[in-house]
Design a protein around this motif. Structure first.
Motif, PDB file in Angstrom:
ATOM      1  N   UNK A   1      15.283   0.244   2.875  1.00  0.00           N
ATOM      2  CA  UNK A   1      14.825   1.360   3.713  1.00  0.00           C
ATOM      3  C   UNK A   1      13.621   0.867   4.507  1.00  0.00           C
ATOM      4  N   UNK A   2      13.748   0.857   5.843  1.00  0.00           N
ATOM      5  CA  UNK A   2      12.790   0.142   6.688  1.00  0.00           C
ATOM      6  C   UNK A   2      12.386   1.000   7.889  1.00  0.00           C
ATOM      7  N   UNK A   3      11.110   0.903   8.269  1.00  0.00           N
ATOM      8  CA  UNK A   3      10.633   1.365   9.577  1.00  0.00           C
ATOM      9  C   UNK A   3      10.077   0.146  10.298  1.00  0.00           C
ATOM     10  N   UNK A   4      10.547  -0.106  11.530  1.00  0.00           N
ATOM     11  CA  UNK A   4      10.209  -1.341  12.230  1.00  0.00           C
ATOM     12  C   UNK A   4       8.933  -1.205  13.052  1.00  0.00           C
ATOM     13  N   UNK A   5       8.248  -2.327  13.300  1.00  0.00           N
ATOM     14  CA  UNK A   5       7.088  -2.325  14.197  1.00  0.00           C
ATOM     15  C   UNK A   5       7.547  -2.265  15.650  1.00  0.00           C
ATOM     16  N   UNK A   6       6.712  -1.713  16.522  1.00  0.00           N
ATOM     17  CA  UNK A   6       7.076  -1.522  17.927  1.00  0.00           C
ATOM     18  C   UNK A   6       6.185  -2.383  18.808  1.00  0.00           C
ATOM     19  N   UNK A   7       6.747  -3.494  19.286  1.00  0.00           N
ATOM     20  CA  UNK A   7       6.004  -4.365  20.202  1.00  0.00           C
ATOM     21  C   UNK A   7       6.978  -5.322  20.874  1.00  0.00           C
TER      22      UNK A   7
ATOM     23  N   UNK B   1       0.853  -1.195   0.000  1.00  0.00           N
ATOM     24  CA  UNK B   1       0.000   0.000   0.000  1.00  0.00           C
ATOM     25  C   UNK B   1       0.882   1.236   0.000  1.00  0.00           C
ATOM     26  N   UNK B   2       0.441   2.267  -0.688  1.00  0.00           N
ATOM     27  CA  UNK B   2       1.151   3.549  -0.741  1.00  0.00           C
ATOM     28  C   UNK B   2       2.603   3.382  -1.168  1.00  0.00           C
ATOM     29  N   UNK B   3       2.854   2.434  -2.078  1.00  0.00           N
ATOM     30  CA  UNK B   3       4.203   2.237  -2.579  1.00  0.00           C
ATOM     31  C   UNK B   3       5.155   1.653  -1.558  1.00  0.00           C
ATOM     32  N   UNK B   4       4.628   0.888  -0.604  1.00  0.00           N
ATOM     33  CA  UNK B   4       5.470   0.295   0.432  1.00  0.00           C
ATOM     34  C   UNK B   4       5.029  -1.126   0.727  1.00  0.00           C
ATOM     35  N   UNK B   5       5.997  -1.985   1.046  1.00  0.00           N
ATOM     36  CA  UNK B   5       5.724  -3.343   1.507  1.00  0.00           C
ATOM     37  C   UNK B   5       5.461  -3.294   3.005  1.00  0.00           C
ATOM     38  N   UNK B   6       4.320  -3.880   3.419  1.00  0.00           N
ATOM     39  CA  UNK B   6       3.948  -3.861   4.833  1.00  0.00           C
ATOM     40  C   UNK B   6       3.761  -5.296   5.325  1.00  0.00           C
ATOM     41  N   UNK B   7       4.466  -5.620   6.416  1.00  0.00           N
ATOM     42  CA  UNK B   7       4.421  -6.959   6.988  1.00  0.00           C
ATOM     43  C   UNK B   7       3.929  -6.848   8.423  1.00  0.00           C
ATOM     44  N   UNK B   8       2.841  -7.551   8.735  1.00  0.00           N
ATOM     45  CA  UNK B   8       2.257  -7.490  10.063  1.00  0.00           C
ATOM     46  C   UNK B   8       2.192  -8.852  10.719  1.00  0.00           C
ATOM     47  N   UNK B   9       1.499  -8.908  11.860  1.00  0.00           N
ATOM     48  CA  UNK B   9       1.334 -10.152  12.611  1.00  0.00           C
ATOM     49  C   UNK B   9       0.082 -10.030  13.458  1.00  0.00           C
ATOM     50  N   UNK B  10      -0.443 -11.168  13.932  1.00  0.00           N
ATOM     51  CA  UNK B  10      -1.666 -11.173  14.725  1.00  0.00           C
ATOM     52  C   UNK B  10      -1.734 -12.414  15.603  1.00  0.00           C
ATOM     53  N   UNK B  11      -2.313 -12.280  16.831  1.00  0.00           N
ATOM     54  CA  UNK B  11      -2.536 -13.450  17.684  1.00  0.00           C
ATOM     55  C   UNK B  11      -3.957 -13.977  17.598  1.00  0.00           C
TER      56      UNK B  11
ATOM     57  N   UNK C   1       7.518  -1.789   7.763  1.00  0.00           N
ATOM     58  CA  UNK C   1       7.278  -1.085   6.502  1.00  0.00           C
ATOM     59  C   UNK C   1       8.594  -0.974   5.741  1.00  0.00           C
ATOM     60  N   UNK C   2       8.601  -1.492   4.517  1.00  0.00           N
ATOM     61  CA  UNK C   2       9.794  -1.462   3.668  1.00  0.00           C
ATOM     62  C   UNK C   2       9.490  -0.546   2.485  1.00  0.00           C
ATOM     63  N   UNK C   3      10.257   0.539   2.372  1.00  0.00           N
ATOM     64  CA  UNK C   3      10.018   1.510   1.300  1.00  0.00           C
ATOM     65  C   UNK C   3      10.622   1.042  -0.013  1.00  0.00           C
ATOM     66  N   UNK C   4      11.775   0.418   0.054  1.00  0.00           N
ATOM     67  CA  UNK C   4      12.391  -0.159  -1.139  1.00  0.00           C
ATOM     68  C   UNK C   4      13.478  -1.147  -0.719  1.00  0.00           C
ATOM     69  N   UNK C   5      13.868  -1.997  -1.667  1.00  0.00           N
ATOM     70  CA  UNK C   5      14.960  -2.964  -1.462  1.00  0.00           C
ATOM     71  C   UNK C   5      15.799  -3.014  -2.722  1.00  0.00           C
TER      72      UNK C   5
END
Length: 607
Positions: A141-147, A105-115, A282-286
């Motif tokens: 170029x990466x922004x990491x999840x916070x948990x 989405x929005x030109x970015x790769x987004x990887x999530x998780x769920x319980x 969130x990965x903006x590019x690789x």
């Protein structure tokens, strides 16, 4: 995959002898680069391309070989697969992979998780699509999840799935929510102390305080992998450099590598599963760059020699002392490369094959008990080593006939191929070399249960993945059905011929067991006296491991036993495993300590 040079492709570390053939290590590097190109290189791969952010220093010395900016609105399946390179499950952490948590989405790769439905997470990999070796620069170029309990990572491992080695370009350890969890990047290299893939595991760690919350802002993480050094960068700042021969050679020998973006759960810290997990990696590019420009600025070498038809030249010195192979045309570039090894050291295997396009040549710079026919359409030989540095053959066309006997492993274009899937010669059965002198069996493998010198009777049950027959010398009455056998033996031997692999073995009594003359050893793991409660452990080996059904064994049914690794847990009993071939390289315990014995001798395998 064809050994093909693409327009604009050069390799500063390529050493080509006078015959036009590469030595095997150079071939592995080349396949890493060429396979990436054939698998869908991004725009600009055949020219030196500048970027507005990131990139290696001295960009004019590098070629952009792979780039994904995630602008297409969906995951580019020519570059990426969902999951880890090996599949959708992992070890030592509870998550399974679901494509629901991989989005563009929005030109970015987004990887999530769920319980919510068990523990699920997203992951992507470039296995068999984009993979590279020494002389490469990887970055994202990466922004990491916070948990707390999340371990997001950008990393790489061999396309062959060997482990170690592994390069963790960047990881974020979120153990307790302290400030270090979010400002400190981690950069590990897992390698083999013997420098060979799947060897004894070692870990070289490094960390760097970026001075910024890595879950709030994007940062650029890069790794320069050269033949003699591996350097890690954060925002262009060098934060770790490894030049030790063992580390670098281990990674080089495992090349080529593919990349992954993943989130491991509960490997560090423990997640709160009562809350919603809305955070995303969130990965903006690789990108991946290759060392050496495309040759467009210099179409020839200093000595006036011509390059290939794309204008490239090989200006590297041939420093390996190779003499070159007198066979073959200097301009020939073979389509395929085949090499072979034994399943275990000392296991003799022989082979013979033919190729439709002929042009078979033995790889130079090696001596081996291999021969090539005068017309170069067939070759044969014998191998007794399990090694990644054995010679091989260049050839054109396809394999038209392949016969073998013994414990043989076959690799074509650096990919494992089951020899039973290759076409047989019409005159011979698969692997049939007649009667086995030791067992009297026509089957290629031998299993022996020896109770000589022991008192009492030993009962046994076993199963194999293929055919099974009792040796004529086995005097004990054995019940055999569909690859399984059971019986008993007293002060003697029970010997079987079989195809495939040993899948299960149960013993009640004393006996020495061997497969193809190699001893099968019994490993036991129990909780140490000074530990309480549940203790988890990991066993690593260079051989094959099986759960062992023997007296005083109480293995948990959900313990995970891979071909060479165990992820187990022990409370009050003793876990037991068979070790076929190889050796135990490491036992690591979590939540306490364990005691290990091998064939009854207490041994500390802690690395």
């Amino acid at each position: 995959m064809a050994r093909e040079k693409l327009s604009g492709e050069t390799h500063s570390d390529e050493k080509e002898d006078d015959s036009g053939l590469l030595d095997r290590r150079d071939y592995l590097k080349l396949t890493g680069a060429s396979a990436a190109a054939l698998g869908g290189i991004g725009a600009g791969a055949s020219s030196v391309a500048a970027v507005t952010e990131g990139g290696p220093a001295n960009q004019d010395e590098w070629t952009l070989a792979f780039e994904d900016t995630f602008d297409s609105g969906s995951l580019d399946t020519s570059n990426w697969g969902i999951g880890f390179g090996w599949g959708m499950e992992t070890n030592a952490s509870p998550e399974s992979i679901s494509e629901e948590y991989v989005n563009i989405t929005d030109g970015q790769l987004r990887i999530g998780a769920s319980p919510d439905n068990g523990v699920e997470a997203g992951a992507v990999n470039t296995k068999d699509k984009q993979y590279f070796g020494p002389g490469s620069y990887w970055e994202a170029k990466i922004k990491f999840p916070k948990r707390v309990g999340f371990l997001p990572a950008f990393w790489a491992k061999p396309n062959s799935e060997a482990w170690p080695p592994e390069i963790d370009f960047v990881e974020l350890f979120q153990t307790d929510g302290s400030s270090d969890d979010y400002t400190e990047s981690h950069h590990h290299i897992h390698y083999s102390s013997d420098t060979q893939p799947n060897g004894p595991h070692e870990d070289d760690g490094a960390s760097y305080d970026v001075g910024d919350d890595l879950t709030e802002n994007f940062h650029i993480y890069g790794c320069e992998w050269q033949e003699d050094a591996i350097r890690t960068y954060v925002d262009g700042q060098l934060v770790a450099e490894r030049t030790a021969d063992t580390i670098v050679e281990s990674c080089n020998n495992g090349a080529p590598f593919y990349m992954m973006f993943t989130i491991h759960i509960d490997r560090v810290g423990t997640t709160d599963r009562s809350a919603n997990w809305d955070e995303e990696m969130v990965v903006d590019w690789a990108r991946v760059w290759e060392y050496g420009n495309d040759g467009s600025s210099d179409g020839g070498s200093d000595d006036g020699s011509s390059g290939d038809d794309s204008g490239n030249t090989d200006d590297s010195d041939n420093t390996d002392g190779s003499e070159g192979d007198s066979s073959g045309d200097d301009s020939e570039a073979r389509e395929h490369f085949l090499w072979l090894r034994s399943e275990y050291d000392g296991g003799e295997a022989s082979f013979e094959f033919s190729a439709s396009g002929g042009n078979i040549d033995l790889q130079t710079n090696f001596s081996a008990e291999y021969t090539v026919s005068d017309d170069r359409t067939s070759a044969s030989g014998t191998v007794t080593e399990r090694s990644n540095d054995l010679p091989g053959f260049w050839y054109d066309g396809e394999i038209t006939e392949f016969d073998y006997s013994g414990p043989l492993q076959v690799f074509i274009d650096n990919q494992y191929v089951d020899p039973d899937t290759l076409p047989e010669a019409e005159s011979d059965g698969r692997g049939d070399t007649g009667e086995d002198d030791e067992t009297g069996s026509s089957l290629p493998n031998t299993l022996t249960i020896d109770t000589s010198g022991s008192s009492g009777t030993t009962n046994y049950e076993l199963s194999v993945s293929g055919s099974l027959e009792a040796d004529s010398g086995a005097s004990n009455e054995a019940s055999i059905s569909s690859g399984s056998a059971s019986g008993s033996v007293s002060n003697g031997q029970a010997t079987f011929g079989f195809e495939g692999e040993l899948e299960a073995l149960s013993l009640d009594g004393d006996a020495a067991v061997s497969v193809n003359g190699q001893p099968v050893q019994l490993l036991r793991v129990r909780r140490s006296a000074d530990s309480n409660g549940l203790v988890k452990y990991i066993v690593e080996s260079t051989g094959r491991l099986l759960k062992a059904d023997v007296p005083r064994s109480s293995i948990n049914p959900d313990d995970e036993v891979g071909s060479s690794k165990i992820f187990g847990k022990v409370v009050g009993g003793t876990d037991a495993y068979w070790l076929l071939e190889g050796e135990i390289t490491d036992v690591s315990a979590f939540g306490g300590d364990v005691v290990t014995t091998l064939d009854g001798a207490e041994t500390d395998f802690t690395n």
